[in-house]
Scaffold this motif. Structure first.
Motif, PDB file in Angstrom:
ATOM      1  N   UNK B 438      -0.844  15.163   4.065  1.00 59.47           N
ATOM      2  CA  UNK B 438       0.336  15.943   3.668  1.00 59.47           C
ATOM      3  C   UNK B 438       1.615  15.235   4.135  1.00 59.47           C
ATOM      4  N   UNK B 439       1.594  14.743   5.370  1.00 60.20           N
ATOM      5  CA  UNK B 439       2.776  14.051   5.901  1.00 60.20           C
ATOM      6  C   UNK B 439       3.055  12.780   5.102  1.00 60.20           C
ATOM      7  N   UNK B 440       1.996  12.029   4.796  1.00 56.72           N
ATOM      8  CA  UNK B 440       2.177  10.776   4.051  1.00 56.72           C
ATOM      9  C   UNK B 440       2.751  11.053   2.665  1.00 56.72           C
ATOM     10  N   UNK B 441       2.199  12.041   1.994  1.00 57.80           N
ATOM     11  CA  UNK B 441       2.695  12.365   0.653  1.00 57.80           C
ATOM     12  C   UNK B 441       4.137  12.860   0.713  1.00 57.80           C
ATOM     13  N   UNK B 442       4.448  13.639   1.749  1.00 57.61           N
ATOM     14  CA  UNK B 442       5.821  14.142   1.892  1.00 57.61           C
ATOM     15  C   UNK B 442       6.799  12.985   2.054  1.00 57.61           C
ATOM     16  N   UNK B 443       6.431  12.034   2.921  1.00 64.99           N
ATOM     17  CA  UNK B 443       7.299  10.858   3.112  1.00 64.99           C
ATOM     18  C   UNK B 443       7.451  10.108   1.786  1.00 64.99           C
ATOM     19  N   UNK B 497      -0.413   3.690  -1.725  1.00 64.68           N
ATOM     20  CA  UNK B 497       0.294   3.262  -2.936  1.00 64.68           C
ATOM     21  C   UNK B 497       1.550   4.076  -3.162  1.00 64.68           C
ATOM     22  N   UNK B 498       1.442   5.384  -2.949  1.00 62.08           N
ATOM     23  CA  UNK B 498       2.595   6.264  -3.156  1.00 62.08           C
ATOM     24  C   UNK B 498       3.727   5.910  -2.189  1.00 62.08           C
ATOM     25  N   UNK B 499       3.384   5.778  -0.905  1.00 63.88           N
ATOM     26  CA  UNK B 499       4.416   5.502   0.106  1.00 63.88           C
ATOM     27  C   UNK B 499       5.038   4.123  -0.130  1.00 63.88           C
ATOM     28  N   UNK B 500       4.192   3.127  -0.389  1.00 66.15           N
ATOM     29  CA  UNK B 500       4.718   1.772  -0.594  1.00 66.15           C
ATOM     30  C   UNK B 500       5.568   1.708  -1.863  1.00 66.15           C
ATOM     31  N   UNK B 501       5.045   2.276  -2.954  1.00 63.31           N
ATOM     32  CA  UNK B 501       5.775   2.220  -4.220  1.00 63.31           C
ATOM     33  C   UNK B 501       7.104   2.940  -4.137  1.00 63.31           C
TER      34      UNK B 501
END
Lengths: 363, 528
Positions: B438-443, B497-501
């Motif tokens: 959840x934290x990663x997706x939020x970031x 991928x989401x965080x990097x992109x």
């Protein structure tokens, strides 16, 4: 003469040539002919396409009926069907087609549990493994408390040694989706140490690991039948009746089942320490109500023969007769005989189901 | 008999007319005194020269010259002149509230999900085969429609403003209708590959996927004209109407919601909503009062394509960053796809942070275009470019700070608040078991929001190539990170991928936007 230079409200005349366009004419001053008609045509196109979108979506989302269509003999038409679900499992069915009506799941690891429909029936199995593991096919559709649930269930005839194998037919509350309750009525064929038994029980649990209370069981013997036609009727609250074949083995109206309707059927296998498979054929769910025949001559005698069983009725003043087929034979193929005076009509290969309303056409 | 000749000097009216001719020579039909002032100053009309012409300064000179324009420029209807010299207030709560209206379909969809456990194309009761088919179709619909919606949004408002019904129809055909046709084709290809070639899913769910893709695309595209026309009330009526039908259906389904019946009616409701949107667009929203003489040259198809291509490419890449992690979470890197409920749920909840950020983005962009820039143009002259740039830079940094504050608040609210709601809403029940995800997706979505914010401001500056660079950089980063994280499993891979992109997208976009604002100049206004 005084020349006053001041802004004039009159627009300046447009230049006669437009060098930047290379066309030498002012298209800005030319009306576009038919613009309004074209716009209206486009709007009509959009409207038609929007209606087409709804029609296309409706057609594409039509889900296959959980019960196959039943051809009626000439002179009989089906006004209302009481057949809610039906899978004969008498021919191979592709796994992906099967999953339009059933979902497969269980405690077995991926690759251990499997399900396949062949000409020999629907096989639900677990491959060799350690400890307990189970796999099941559950009906996607659910049905209410007025239904009869039926299948012919078979366990392997080979002895299982010290391991345990179990073929299970359960009628479970569908409210699991919301409440997590896994309360159900169950009929199981249990095998261990060279002997087998048939059991009727009720189970209660939340999310996982339901506790089963055995209500009836046949003697644990080596020659216990490996196959039985199992019929279950329950209201999910107090009442439960189970037939093996045409024999009523258990009935009670004082239970605490706590399994609110509607229900789903679970076709299941459990195995401890071995690979095991349960086979199911002729699965159906139908209304427990009688078969109603309309349009018969007043006072006519109607008889529906299914194998050795015959049920009969007399048409009332409105030409309606109700044929009370027994629950274990609530779905079948038989011959309807309508006798009025000296005249007898036969309707052979009548695919009937409890709760059907059939209409006889005028002779 | 006596004759009085006008005084031939720059200080008289003749000087004004000379200035008017000068302006017309550079700009045939200036829109307002500001544009006149820009041209005059460019042509050497300083404040001293303006005073010599009998005015208080350049702005008054521009106003008087603009009054003469009917004598020299082609007759055409002019917009209301902008009040010069006014200093607009920064975007406030009212602007933010209007910005929230842009997210109203999404907010209604979320509310429906929380109330009924179902929404327009998702639910917590779906079977895996249904979830696979519908989520794949949704991904295809988003990817294919994205470019066409962006292109339509950019050009349609222009032709609506000009009152050219013919061009409105044309741009609708070449963006929205073509977009729907392209999506339908893409969904058909997906259906044929899954159903006939690979034999995946079930026959009914394969057809369902095709229907879902077409219906979802039709709704997304159908809503485009509502955004362009800012018809939020009408949009709200349609979306709330659909949500009400769904809630009614679920509440009357009893203790068991048949997933097949549910998804069938979800898709049919979406299709009906889409049909209503299209009909309303054609007969109402995209209906313009055409001026009898055609007011402009009609561009050729290739010219139109060149104009909209950057926006289309931006839309494609942007939706790739949004959609690709969902597909990666299903095993795309391993060459398969199966719906990943934990990732879908956590990323779906984390996506909520974008509501506030998008609202702020809309508020800032609209404020910049409609009030801030005209205000600056009325206040500064070309010669005051350094002061102007300083003001622009302060504005940009101020808005960026507001966005950062909003991001922190939204992010904390989601990371801390969402798991606590798990006990209240069944649909959020599993959030507590995936706090890291959840934290990663939020970031990731906060970074995506920063990228969107910067890109929208760049679009407002008529600089479409820079957002293009940013978003495609993000896409490349997403692909690289997803492949690099493949050994860790599909869920980690998708989050990485989401965080990097989104991170690369945000970094490049913010940098480019900062540069664009730092080098802003007053010729900007001519690009409008």
């Amino acid at each position: 003469m005084v020349t006053r230079l001041a802004p004039s409200p009159a627009p300046a005349p447009a230049p006669t040539t437009y060098p930047y366009t290379g066309q030498g004419q002012d298209r800005r001053r030319r009306r576009r002919r038919g613009a309004r008609a074209r716009a209206r045509l486009w709007r009509t196109e959009v409207t038609v396409c929007a209606l087409g979108l709804v029609a296309l979506t409706t057609a594409l989302t039509a889900w296959p009926a959980p019960a196959p269509a039943r051809p009626m003999p000439a002179g009989v038409s089906l006004v209302r069907s009481g057949l809610v679900m039906a899978s004969p499992f008498d021919a191979p069915v592709a796994d992906r087609t099967l999953m339009d009506d059933y979902a497969f799941n269980g405690s077995a690891r991926p690759g251990v549990g499997y399900g396949a429909a062949t000409a020999g029936g629907l096989h639900i199995g677990v491959r060799p493994h350690g400890g307990w593991a189970g796999w099941f096919a559950v009906t996607i559709h659910a049905a209410g408390a007025q239904m009869v649930w039926h299948t012919t269930m078979a366990r392997p005839t080979a002895p299982v040694g010290g391991a345990v194998g179990e073929a299970v037919f359960a009628v479970q509350t569908a409210s699991t989706q919301h409440s997590g309750a896994i309360n159900y009525a169950v009929v199981a064929a249990l095998s261990s140490r060279g002997k087998s038994t048939w059991q009727v029980g009720s189970a209660h649990g939340l999310v996982a690991d339901a506790d089963t209370h055995v209500l009836w069981e046949s003697p644990l013997r080596a020659d216990t039948p490996a196959t039985e036609a199992v019929t279950v009727r329950t209201d999910g609250l107090r009442r439960l009746t189970v037939w093996l074949g045409s024999r009523e083995v258990y009935t009670s109206d004082r239970l605490h089942l706590d399994a609110p309707s509607p229900f789903q059927a679970y076709l299941e296998v459990q195995g401890r320490g071995i690979g095991y498979v349960a086979t199911f054929r002729n699965f159906w769910v139908a209304d427990a109500a009688p078969v109603t025949v309309e349009g018969a001559p007043r006072g006519a005698h109607l008889a529906l023969s299914v194998g050795a069983t015959t049920v009969s009725a007399v048409a009332d003043a409105q030409g309606i007769a109700t044929l009370a087929v027994p629950p274990y034979a609530a779905v079948g193929t038989g011959t309807l005989r309508v006798t009025h005076g000296s005249r007898t009509q036969h309707f052979v290969d009548l695919h009937y189901a409890g709760g059907d309303i059939l209409q006889l056409s005028s002779p | 008999m006596s004759t009085t000749m006008p005084r031939v000097s720059e200080g008289g009216e003749l000087g004004l007319h000379m200035a008017a001719r000068t302006v017309v020579g550079h700009c045939a039909a200036p829109l307002n005194p500001l544009e006149v002032a820009v041209v005059l100053e460019t042509c050497g009309y300083t404040a001293g020269r303006a005073r010599a012409l009998g005015t208080d300064g350049l702005m008054e000179l521009a106003q008087r010259v603009f009054d003469l324009m009917p004598l020299y420029s082609a007759a055409m209807s002019l917009p209301e002149p902008i009040e010069v010299g006014a200093r607009p207030r920064p975007p406030g709560p009212a602007d933010f509230g209007r910005g929230l209206a842009y997210s109203s379909p999404w907010l209604v969809s979320l509310a429906t999900m929380l109330i009924a456990g179902v929404s327009f194309w998702s639910s917590n009761v779906a079977l895996p085969s249904i979830a696979n088919a519908v989520t794949l179709a949704t991904a295809v619909a988003l990817l294919v429609t994205g470019p066409f919606i962006q292109a339509f949004g950019r050009r349609a408002s222009f032709y609506i403003g000009l009152g050219d019904q013919g061009m409105v129809v044309r741009i609708t055909r070449w963006t929205l209708e073509l977009g729907l046709a392209a999506t339908g084709l893409a969904c058909l290809v997906l259906y044929l590959v899954r159903n006939d070639v690979l034999g995946l899913g079930t026959p009914a769910t394969a057809r369902l996927g095709l229907a879902a893709g077409i219906a979802i695309a039709a709704l997304q595209i159908g809503l485009a004209s509502f955004y362009v026309r800012r018809a939020f009330l009408s949009m709200g009526v349609i979306v709330v109407g659909g949500a009400t039908v769904l809630i009614w259906m679920v509440s009357h389904a009893g203790s068991y919601v048949d997933p097949t019946v549910l998804i069938v009616w979800q898709i049919r409701v979406v299709a009906v909503m889409a049909a209503v949107c299209w009909v309303a667009s054609a007969w109402w929203l995209l209906r313009v009062t055409a001026s009898a003489p055609a007011p402009l040259w009609r561009p050729s198809g290739s010219a139109l394509l060149r104009a909209v291509t950057p926006y289309g490419l931006y839309g494609l890449a942007f939706f790739t960053i949004v959609v690709a992690p969902q597909l990666v979470s299903g095993g795309l890197v391993e060459g398969r796809y199966s719906f990943n409920p934990p990732f879908a749920m956590t990323s779906g909840v984390a996506l909520v942070v974008l509501v506030a950020i998008l609202a702020q983005t809309v508020a800032t962009t609209e404020h910049l275009l409609s009030r801030q820039f005209p205000g600056w143009l009325g206040h500064f002259t070309v010669g005051q470019i350094d002061e102007f740039r300083g003001e622009v830079r302060r504005y940009w940094l101020g808005q960026l700070a507001v966005l950062a504050g909003l991001s922190v608040v939204s992010g904390l609210a989601v990371v801390e608040g969402a798991p606590r709601l798990g006990s209240r809403f069944v649909v959020l029940r599993d959030l507590t078991s995936h706090p890291g995800l959840l934290a990663a997706c939020t970031v990731g979505y906060l970074l995506l929001g920063a990228g969107i914010f910067s890109c929208q401001l760049l679009f407002a500056l008529s600089a479409p190539m820079r957002p293009l660079v940013a978003v495609w950089s993000g896409c490349v980063a997403l692909v690289v990170a997803s492949i690099a994280a493949a050994p860790a499993g599909p869920t980690v891979c998708a989050a990485a991928g989401l965080v990097a992109g989104a991170g690369v997208f945000a970094a490049v976009a913010v940098t480019l936007a900062h540069r664009a604002f730092a080098h802003a100049d007053l010729t900007y206004y001519r690009t409008l």
